[in-house]
Design an enzyme around this catalytic site. Structure first.
Site, PDB file in Angstrom:
ATOM      1  N   ARG A   1      -9.626  14.409 -11.533  1.00 33.11           N
ATOM      2  CA  ARG A   1      -8.701  15.126 -10.640  1.00 33.11           C
ATOM      3  C   ARG A   1      -8.871  14.748  -9.164  1.00 33.11           C
ATOM      4  NH1 ARG A   1     -10.275  18.880 -14.318  1.00 33.11           N
ATOM      5  NH2 ARG A   1      -8.692  19.246 -15.901  1.00 33.11           N
TER       6      ARG A   1
ATOM      7  N   GLU B   1       7.120  11.709   2.716  1.00 30.39           N
ATOM      8  CA  GLU B   1       8.511  11.259   2.662  1.00 30.39           C
ATOM      9  C   GLU B   1       9.487  12.394   2.417  1.00 30.39           C
ATOM     10  OE1 GLU B   1       8.871   7.993  -0.092  1.00 30.39           O
ATOM     11  OE2 GLU B   1       8.365   6.594   1.476  1.00 30.39           O
TER      12      GLU B   1
ATOM     13  N   LYS C   1       2.491   2.201  11.565  1.00 32.25           N
ATOM     14  CA  LYS C   1       2.537   2.826  10.242  1.00 32.25           C
ATOM     15  C   LYS C   1       1.879   4.207  10.296  1.00 32.25           C
ATOM     16  CE  LYS C   1       2.573   3.065   5.578  1.00 32.25           C
ATOM     17  NZ  LYS C   1       2.830   2.387   4.324  1.00 32.25           N
TER      18      LYS C   1
ATOM     19  N   ASN D   1      11.720   1.143   6.135  1.00 40.76           N
ATOM     20  CA  ASN D   1      12.590   0.321   5.299  1.00 40.76           C
ATOM     21  C   ASN D   1      13.515  -0.566   6.123  1.00 40.76           C
ATOM     22  OD1 ASN D   1      11.728   0.920   2.696  1.00 40.76           O
ATOM     23  ND2 ASN D   1      12.744   2.900   2.794  1.00 40.76           N
TER      24      ASN D   1
ATOM     25  N   ARG E   1      10.028   8.580   7.532  1.00 40.26           N
ATOM     26  CA  ARG E   1       9.381   7.414   6.943  1.00 40.26           C
ATOM     27  C   ARG E   1      10.400   6.313   6.609  1.00 40.26           C
ATOM     28  NH1 ARG E   1       3.753   8.288   3.498  1.00 40.26           N
ATOM     29  NH2 ARG E   1       3.454   6.122   2.972  1.00 40.26           N
TER      30      ARG E   1
ATOM     31  N   HIS F   1      16.000  -6.016  -0.752  1.00 39.58           N
ATOM     32  CA  HIS F   1      15.909  -5.686  -2.178  1.00 39.58           C
ATOM     33  C   HIS F   1      17.045  -6.345  -2.949  1.00 39.58           C
ATOM     34  CE1 HIS F   1      13.450  -1.917  -0.978  1.00 39.58           C
ATOM     35  NE2 HIS F   1      12.657  -2.922  -1.279  1.00 39.58           N
TER      36      HIS F   1
ATOM     37  N   LYS G   1       0.211   6.403  -0.296  1.00 37.86           N
ATOM     38  CA  LYS G   1       1.114   6.263  -1.444  1.00 37.86           C
ATOM     39  C   LYS G   1       0.424   5.384  -2.473  1.00 37.86           C
ATOM     40  CE  LYS G   1       5.577   5.259  -0.917  1.00 37.86           C
ATOM     41  NZ  LYS G   1       6.839   4.847  -0.230  1.00 37.86           N
TER      42      LYS G   1
ATOM     43  N   GLU H   1       6.496  -8.478   7.181  1.00 43.69           N
ATOM     44  CA  GLU H   1       6.292  -7.065   7.532  1.00 43.69           C
ATOM     45  C   GLU H   1       5.869  -6.924   8.999  1.00 43.69           C
ATOM     46  OE1 GLU H   1       7.176  -4.633   5.492  1.00 43.69           O
ATOM     47  OE2 GLU H   1       7.411  -5.857   3.678  1.00 43.69           O
TER      48      GLU H   1
ATOM     49  N   HIS I   1       9.083 -11.171  -1.514  1.00 44.19           N
ATOM     50  CA  HIS I   1       9.471  -9.936  -0.826  1.00 44.19           C
ATOM     51  C   HIS I   1       9.502 -10.091   0.705  1.00 44.19           C
ATOM     52  CE1 HIS I   1       9.983  -5.688  -0.053  1.00 44.19           C
ATOM     53  NE2 HIS I   1       8.894  -5.696   0.697  1.00 44.19           N
TER      54      HIS I   1
ATOM     55  N   HIS J   1      15.032  -3.674   4.702  1.00 44.44           N
ATOM     56  CA  HIS J   1      14.757  -3.686   3.260  1.00 44.44           C
ATOM     57  C   HIS J   1      15.986  -3.494   2.372  1.00 44.44           C
ATOM     58  CE1 HIS J   1      10.626  -3.757   4.550  1.00 44.44           C
ATOM     59  NE2 HIS J   1      10.159  -3.649   3.324  1.00 44.44           N
TER      60      HIS J   1
HETATM   61  N1  LIG Z   1       1.520   1.925  -1.189  1.00 45.25           N
HETATM   62  C1  LIG Z   1       2.363   1.472  -0.303  1.00 45.25           C
HETATM   63  O1  LIG Z   1       2.702   2.166   0.667  1.00 45.25           O
HETATM   64  C2  LIG Z   1       2.917   0.099  -0.467  1.00 45.25           C
HETATM   65  C3  LIG Z   1       3.633  -0.487   0.588  1.00 45.25           C
HETATM   66  C4  LIG Z   1       4.089  -1.790   0.440  1.00 45.25           C
HETATM   67  C5  LIG Z   1       3.842  -2.488  -0.742  1.00 45.25           C
HETATM   68  N2  LIG Z   1       3.156  -1.897  -1.758  1.00 45.25           N
HETATM   69  C6  LIG Z   1       2.852  -2.615  -2.994  1.00 45.25           C
HETATM   70  O2  LIG Z   1       2.007  -3.714  -2.680  1.00 45.25           O
HETATM   71  C7  LIG Z   1       2.124  -4.682  -3.714  1.00 45.25           C
HETATM   72  C8  LIG Z   1       2.121  -6.066  -3.104  1.00 45.25           C
HETATM   73  O3  LIG Z   1       0.893  -6.260  -2.450  1.00 45.25           O
HETATM   74  P1  LIG Z   1       0.453  -7.695  -1.892  1.00 45.25           P
HETATM   75  O4  LIG Z   1       1.598  -8.335  -1.236  1.00 45.25           O
HETATM   76  O5  LIG Z   1      -0.785  -7.480  -1.129  1.00 45.25           O
HETATM   77  O6  LIG Z   1       0.227  -8.554  -3.215  1.00 45.25           O
HETATM   78  P2  LIG Z   1      -1.027  -8.661  -4.228  1.00 45.25           P
HETATM   79  O7  LIG Z   1      -1.841  -7.450  -4.197  1.00 45.25           O
HETATM   80  O8  LIG Z   1      -0.469  -9.107  -5.518  1.00 45.25           O
HETATM   81  O9  LIG Z   1      -1.892  -9.863  -3.609  1.00 45.25           O
HETATM   82  C9  LIG Z   1      -1.329 -11.152  -3.605  1.00 45.25           C
HETATM   83  C10 LIG Z   1      -2.255 -12.190  -4.235  1.00 45.25           C
HETATM   84  O10 LIG Z   1      -3.280 -12.537  -3.310  1.00 45.25           O
HETATM   85  C11 LIG Z   1      -4.575 -12.399  -3.913  1.00 45.25           C
HETATM   86  N3  LIG Z   1      -5.495 -12.061  -2.824  1.00 45.25           N
HETATM   87  C12 LIG Z   1      -5.629 -10.863  -2.204  1.00 45.25           C
HETATM   88  N4  LIG Z   1      -6.445 -10.988  -1.153  1.00 45.25           N
HETATM   89  C13 LIG Z   1      -6.832 -12.280  -1.099  1.00 45.25           C
HETATM   90  C14 LIG Z   1      -7.656 -13.011  -0.212  1.00 45.25           C
HETATM   91  N5  LIG Z   1      -8.173 -12.464   0.876  1.00 45.25           N
HETATM   92  N6  LIG Z   1      -7.852 -14.323  -0.481  1.00 45.25           N
HETATM   93  C15 LIG Z   1      -7.249 -14.918  -1.555  1.00 45.25           C
HETATM   94  N7  LIG Z   1      -6.449 -14.281  -2.401  1.00 45.25           N
HETATM   95  C16 LIG Z   1      -6.240 -12.965  -2.174  1.00 45.25           C
HETATM   96  C17 LIG Z   1      -4.366 -11.357  -4.954  1.00 45.25           C
HETATM   97  O11 LIG Z   1      -5.375 -11.413  -5.936  1.00 45.25           O
HETATM   98  C18 LIG Z   1      -2.988 -11.730  -5.479  1.00 45.25           C
HETATM   99  O12 LIG Z   1      -3.090 -12.832  -6.350  1.00 45.25           O
HETATM  100  C19 LIG Z   1       3.385  -4.341  -4.487  1.00 45.25           C
HETATM  101  O13 LIG Z   1       3.037  -3.873  -5.764  1.00 45.25           O
HETATM  102  C20 LIG Z   1       4.028  -3.241  -3.672  1.00 45.25           C
HETATM  103  O14 LIG Z   1       4.723  -2.312  -4.479  1.00 45.25           O
HETATM  104  C21 LIG Z   1       2.691  -0.619  -1.629  1.00 45.25           C
END
Ligand SMILES: NC(=O)c1ccc[n+]([C@@H]2O[C@H](COP(=O)([O-])OP(=O)(O)OC[C@H]3O[C@@H](n4cnc5c(N)ncnc54)[C@H](O)[C@@H]3O)[C@@H](O)[C@H]2O)c1
Length: 367
Positions: free
Chosen positions: A122, A238, A228, A247, A243, A254, A144, A186, A266, A250
């Site tokens: 929990r 949200e 942020k 976007n 918030r 999308h 999130k 971003e 993305h 975005h």
């Molecule tokens: N929670 C939120 O508010 C929020 C906001 C935006 C995006 N997201 C989510 O984030 C995700 C995308 O995250 P991302 O773009 O970081 O992609 P990711 O987590 O898939 O990382 C991209 C790749 O880089 C690798 N990697 C990470 N750090 C590394 C490093 N320092 N050196 C070498 N390789 C490395 C990872 O293993 C992966 O293969 C999506 O699922 C999206 O929905 C969440």
């Protein structure tokens, strides 16, 4: 060595710091977890192989017993199945509610480990140690968390604020180029949301930023994290619409990701979406044309695309934008204007088609 930047996420009792700078994991992780006996580090092979030592050394130095657990790479591993498998590992190892989790990785690790921490017994505390640029400026901050279902992305989740975020820009040296570029999309978003100082840093120090210079990165990441953090503090779950500014760019992004068969990553799609949003706001006379030009110039300087892949049809793209999960049937954009960035619904067709044309999306009659 410059001092780390500390950005407060002001959420009262749930508030925490985002600490940005070289060496922050070694300097701060032990303190954040002080009094805790054990800790599970969730990571992925690509992030963990080069960087797990950073976290492990800090835990050893703090006298905190730890285990490293790896999850799979890619959206297809951001699932309830992964959460269950990780939870079994934690339970088997004996992690208690008074212990903690550290997420070491990009957004996928952060979202999955975050949801694990939100639900395991929990709720256990989590420290986010983001290792992608996107995670540092966006996903690691704000609480999130969640995973995907077959029916769609991020459909199961929870709000679970971390107890701290430690962002060391030197870990970005190992990030694949395309992932880094996506993070820059971003960064462009935060700059164009109206942070003129950040726009200046991006414009004046572009080569250093593209070369991943840790000094410039620390400055850029801290500025984005502050933006942020302010939005999260104003609208934690949200509910108020504040918030929604996150976007920016975005809505079109999308649609382009879907229409282009995911030829655009993305962050690249966000880049095109920002150029479009600037142009649409200018077409609607909300901002001067020069500001729209600045959107395009900033995106271009970062080496990001300013136009959609060739051959996309405006009617198809508009239909996809109507289906955006943040829209309620109409067309909803987040656009700059005299009173800042705000939601704008159902702009006139002429302006919309002109702005789409400016990013290479052609044709279209009925909107
Ligand atoms: N929670 C939120 O508010 C929020 C906001 C935006 C995006 N997201 C989510 O984030 C995700 C995308 O995250 P991302 O773009 O970081 O992609 P990711 O987590 O898939 O990382 C991209 C790749 O880089 C690798 N990697 C990470 N750090 C590394 C490093 N320092 N050196 C070498 N390789 C490395 C990872 O293993 C992966 O293969 C999506 O699922 C999206 O929905 C969440």
């Amino acid at each position: 060595v410059s001092r780390p930047a500390v950005v407060r996420v002001d959420l009262g009792a749930r508030g925490y710091d985002v600490v940005v700078g070289r060496g922050v994991v070694g300097d701060r992780l032990g303190g954040l977890l002080s009094g805790r006996r054990r800790c599970a580090v969730v990571t992925q092979e690509r992030a963990g192989t080069p960087h797990a030592a950073l976290v492990e050394d800090a835990l050893v130095a703090a006298g905190i017993e730890h285990v490293v657990v790896e999850m799979g790479d890619g959206e297809e591993h951001k699932t309830l199945g992964t959460v269950e498998a990780l939870a079994e590992r934690l339970a088997g190892w004996g992690l208690k509610r008074s212990d903690a989790v550290v997420a070491l990785g990009g957004g996928i690790v952060g979202d999955t480990a975050g949801f694990l921490a939100a639900t395991y017994m929990r709720g256990v505390p989590i420290v986010q140690v983001p290792t992608t640029l996107l995670a540092m400026v966006d996903s690691a901050i704000g609480g999130k968390t969640g995973v995907n279902l077959g029916a769609g992305k991020n459909l199961v989740g929870a709000f679970h604020q971390p107890i701290g975020v430690l962002a060391d820009p030197t870990v970005l040296a190992t990030l694949p180029d395309r992932e880094y570029r996506c993070g820059l999309g971003e960064v462009a978003k935060y700059a164009l949301l109206g942070d003129l100082a950040l726009q200046a840093v991006v414009a004046d120090r572009t080569p250093a930023l593209l070369a991943r210079d840790p000094g410039v990165l620390a400055e850029v990441v801290a500025a984005c994290a502050a933006a942020k953090a302010a939005v999260v503090a104003a609208d934690e779950e949200e509910r108020t619409g504040a918030r929604a500014v996150l976007n920016y760019g975005h809505t079109l992004a999308h649609a382009l990701e879907t229409a282009g068969g995911y030829r655009l990553a993305h962050g690249e799609a966000v880049a095109v979406g920002l150029v479009f949003a600037g142009r649409l706001a200018a077409e609607l006379a909300r901002i001067p044309s020069t500001v729209a030009d600045r959107h395009r110039a900033l995106v271009e300087a970062l080496g990001l695309p300013v136009a959609a892949p060739a051959g996309l049809d405006a009617d198809e793209v508009v239909a996809l934008m109507r289906r955006d999960k943040k829209s309620e049937g109409g067309l909803t954009f987040v656009l700059a204007g005299p009173s800042g960035v705000e939601r704008v619904d159902d702009p006139p067709a002429g302006a919309l088609l002109a702005a789409l044309g400016a990013v290479g999306v052609g044709g279209g009659e009925v909107v």
